[in-house]
Enzyme design. Structure first.
Site, PDB file in Angstrom:
ATOM      1  N   GLY A 101      26.290  34.180  27.337  1.00 18.16           N
ATOM      2  CA  GLY A 101      25.445  33.235  27.908  1.00 18.16           C
ATOM      3  C   GLY A 101      25.340  33.525  29.231  1.00 18.16           C
ATOM      4  O   GLY A 101      25.941  34.532  29.690  1.00 18.16           O
ATOM      5  N   SER A 102      24.271  33.070  30.093  1.00 14.59           N
ATOM      6  CA  SER A 102      24.040  33.432  31.561  1.00 14.59           C
ATOM      7  C   SER A 102      25.512  33.388  32.224  1.00 14.59           C
ATOM      8  O   SER A 102      25.556  34.324  33.144  1.00 14.59           O
ATOM      9  CB  SER A 102      22.925  32.486  32.000  1.00 14.59           C
ATOM     10  N   GLU A 162      28.400  34.102  31.509  1.00 15.78           N
ATOM     11  CA  GLU A 162      29.312  35.387  31.075  1.00 15.78           C
ATOM     12  C   GLU A 162      28.815  36.554  31.561  1.00 15.78           C
ATOM     13  O   GLU A 162      29.750  37.721  31.584  1.00 15.78           O
ATOM     14  CB  GLU A 162      29.446  35.234  29.692  1.00 15.78           C
ATOM     15  N   GLU A 186      28.904  30.745  18.321  1.00 18.66           N
ATOM     16  CA  GLU A 186      30.090  30.535  19.124  1.00 18.66           C
ATOM     17  C   GLU A 186      31.169  30.431  17.878  1.00 18.66           C
ATOM     18  O   GLU A 186      32.233  30.850  17.876  1.00 18.66           O
ATOM     19  CB  GLU A 186      30.259  29.722  19.894  1.00 18.66           C
ATOM     20  N   HIS A 198      30.245  30.634  26.021  1.00 16.83           N
ATOM     21  CA  HIS A 198      29.426  30.040  27.007  1.00 16.83           C
ATOM     22  C   HIS A 198      29.820  28.576  27.178  1.00 16.83           C
ATOM     23  O   HIS A 198      30.753  28.019  26.743  1.00 16.83           O
ATOM     24  CB  HIS A 198      27.801  30.047  26.409  1.00 16.83           C
ATOM     25  N   HIS A 241      46.808  14.494   1.243  1.00 16.54           N
ATOM     26  CA  HIS A 241      45.332  14.280   1.442  1.00 16.54           C
ATOM     27  C   HIS A 241      44.925  12.750   0.659  1.00 16.54           C
ATOM     28  O   HIS A 241      43.856  12.169   1.359  1.00 16.54           O
ATOM     29  CB  HIS A 241      44.627  15.307   0.653  1.00 16.54           C
ATOM     30  N   GLY A 285      40.940  22.418   6.578  1.00 13.13           N
ATOM     31  CA  GLY A 285      40.099  21.828   5.633  1.00 13.13           C
ATOM     32  C   GLY A 285      38.794  21.978   6.357  1.00 13.13           C
ATOM     33  O   GLY A 285      37.475  21.404   5.703  1.00 13.13           O
TER      34      GLY A 285
END
Length: 540
Positions: free
Chosen positions: A35-36, A38, A57, A80, A287, A406
């Site tokens: 992104g800008s 970076e 991402e 970003h 679970h 999961g």
């Protein structure tokens, strides 16, 4: 952390200090979606560090996770600001549950306009990924950025491993700072001798001991040690619920099987054992609800774990905090050769028969036969995992990976990262149709790089696990479980992959053979019987 511990070292830019740190830490790839904020970090990118472009991402983090597991070094991710980190959070959580070492950086807006709530800024950036990172910071000064990254790396690599996070304002990269030296930090933790002697005594007096192995053994590269301990103790070996790695060869004669994530079913499986030793896993991951008779005192429980939090929540027994290699080496040294009869392992089911519509059991058995020696399997088929465990025995060390969280959307990008980290062998991604759609764009990265990757999409036109749970929970007319009309062949071909669809049992063998031999990335979509699997028996 200035070089040589002095403040008078020759200054460099924050960017140069960071890149030198990456080289010193052996980091050869950076995963990201730019992104800008970076762009100053990415400008004039050096030839000796490979920038791996993901198209979203979450895929960038998943790829870094797979790569880190393949190489056993921290993956480095450049995201970003708030929106990019938000997209990645699901796989950041998975990395946390996988205990995968990652250093995640994210661009932040310029410091001068942060008080104005600038466009694309992150408010309280370091709080965003918590609590699923081990360390999170936005450095107070630009010159503190390299030291923060060094700390993030050391923290990520310290057992229990996990992701860390550094938010970096866009204008920090050009500031001057002192170089930061990459320090060595020891990572092995030895066990308490008296506790290990108590475990050895318990093993010596037990009539029917069981060892429950978890992903920590494979993460530590200690599967061979684990086998020698089990053989010397003549103990049955079970796999912990939801284990994300293969920590014991599943064709070994002492291998007993996989423990359910149901308290009652797990307790039933371990009922005949008077001693249960859990190594590299929690005690236990459940679970569904139910009574866990295993905790009622019928069996003595010991645990060896490198995770103090896992030790703290264990409800009964003795927990020994140590990393796997020193603990297993000490246990092997202290254990006398047992005179117990060797326990009987599990009996594998008969070979499933071909039929149309294509049974998933036949697919899994055929895939097991088609995979080349040394291949790694990255899996995301929650509704078919019990069948996979029956018909695809894994070889042990570095053979199997899945998401411990999961959370769907991990395994396809993780398989791309795995193939990047193991370029000399085949990586196979076994994934459901619903799971594949979470991060389907990872195919593009694999195709662009011609990675040795074969993706097997099990297409049952829906979320099979949710269909099963709706039956177990006796709920009806649930919307959103059907996924008709997805053409994975056209999706894959549109991103540059070789792809084929199989709907008949007679076509399967040749399609798998071609997919495994293809030079580059190949996808095989297999249309299977849509019968609902039973994930949890209802007798409890």
């Amino acid at each position: 952390m200035a070089k040589n511990g002095t403040t008078g070292s020759k200054s460099v830019t924050v960017k140069q200090a960071t890149l030198d740190l990456l080289r010193s830490f052996g980091i050869k790839k950076v995963f990201g979606n730019p992104g800008s904020t970076e762009l100053p970090f990415l400008s004039d990118w050096p030839d000796d560090i490979d920038y791996v472009l993901a198209l979203q991402e979450a895929s960038a983090v998943g790829m870094a996770d797979g790569y880190a597991q393949a190489t056993r070094n921290a993956g480095f991710v450049n995201l970003h600001s708030a929106a990019g980190v938000g997209n990645a959070l699901g796989n950041i959580y998975t990395a946390h549950r996988n205990q995968t070492p990652l250093v995640i950086t994210a661009g932040q807006q310029a410091r001068s306009i942060l008080p104005l709530q600038a466009f694309l800024y992150a408010e309280r950036a370091s709080e965003f990924p918590r609590p699923y990172v081990k360390y999170s910071v936005e450095p107070a000064r630009p010159e503190d950025v390299p030291a923060a990254i060094a700390r993030a790396y050391c923290t990520a690599m310290q057992p229990p491993c996990g992701p860390t996070f550094v938010s970096i304002p866009v204008d920090d990269w050009a500031h001057a700072t002192a170089p930061v030296e990459a320090r060595k930090v020891s990572r092995e933790i030895g066990p308490e001798a008296d506790a290990m002697k108590a475990l050895v005594t318990a093993l010596g007096s037990a009539k029917h001991p069981a060892v429950v192995v978890g992903p920590g053994v494979d993460r530590a590269g200690a599967v061979d040690l684990m086998v020698r301990v089990a053989e010397k103790a003549r103990a049955s070996v079970w796999v912990s619920p939801f284990s994300a790695r293969c920590s014991f060869p599943e064709r070994h004669p002492q291998f007993a099987g996989f423990l359910h994530a149901s308290p009652a079913q797990l307790s039933d499986a371990l009922r005949e054992h008077d001693l249960v030793v859990v190594i590299g896993a929690p005690v236990f991951t459940f679970h569904v609800e139910g009574h866990a008779a295993i905790f009622d005192g019928g069996a003595t429980i010991f645990q060896i774990t490198d995770d103090p939090d896992a030790a703290a929540v264990t409800p009964v027994g003795t927990s020994i905090i140590a990393t796997m290699k020193p603990a297993l080496a000490m246990l092997l040294d202290l254990l006398p050769e047992s005179k117990r009869a060797a326990p009987k392992g599990r009996t594998l089911p008969p070979t499933p028969q071909a039929a149309d519509p294509l049974p998933v059991e036949f697919l899994l058995h055929s895939l097991s036969q088609a995979m080349p020696d040394g291949a790694s399997l990255v899996e995301e088929i929650p509704s078919h995992r019990p069948a996979m465990q029956k018909f695809m025995p894994m070889r042990g060390q570095d053979s199997f990976y899945t998401m411990a969280s999961g959370g769907l959307g991990y395994s396809l990008p993780a398989a791309v990262g795995m193939a990047l980290g193991k370029p000399a062998s085949r990586t196979v991604c076994l994934i459901g149709d619903g799971s594949a759609m979470y991060s389907i764009q990872a195919l593009w990265t694999a195709a662009q790089r011609k990675l040795p990757l074969t993706i097997i999409v099990i297409n049952n036109s829906g979320y099979g696990a949710m269909r099963s749970f709706s039956q177990v929970m006796q709920v009806r007319n649930v919307p959103g479980l059907e996924l008709p009309g997805i053409d994975f062949v056209r999706l894959a071909e549109g991103m540059g992959c070789h792809a084929v669809r199989v709907s008949k049992a007679a076509e399967l063998g040749e399609a798998l053979k071609r997919g495994m031999a293809f030079e580059g990335t190949s996808l095989v979509e297999v249309v299977v019987d849509s019968a609902v699997p039973v994930l949890y028996g209802q007798k409890h």
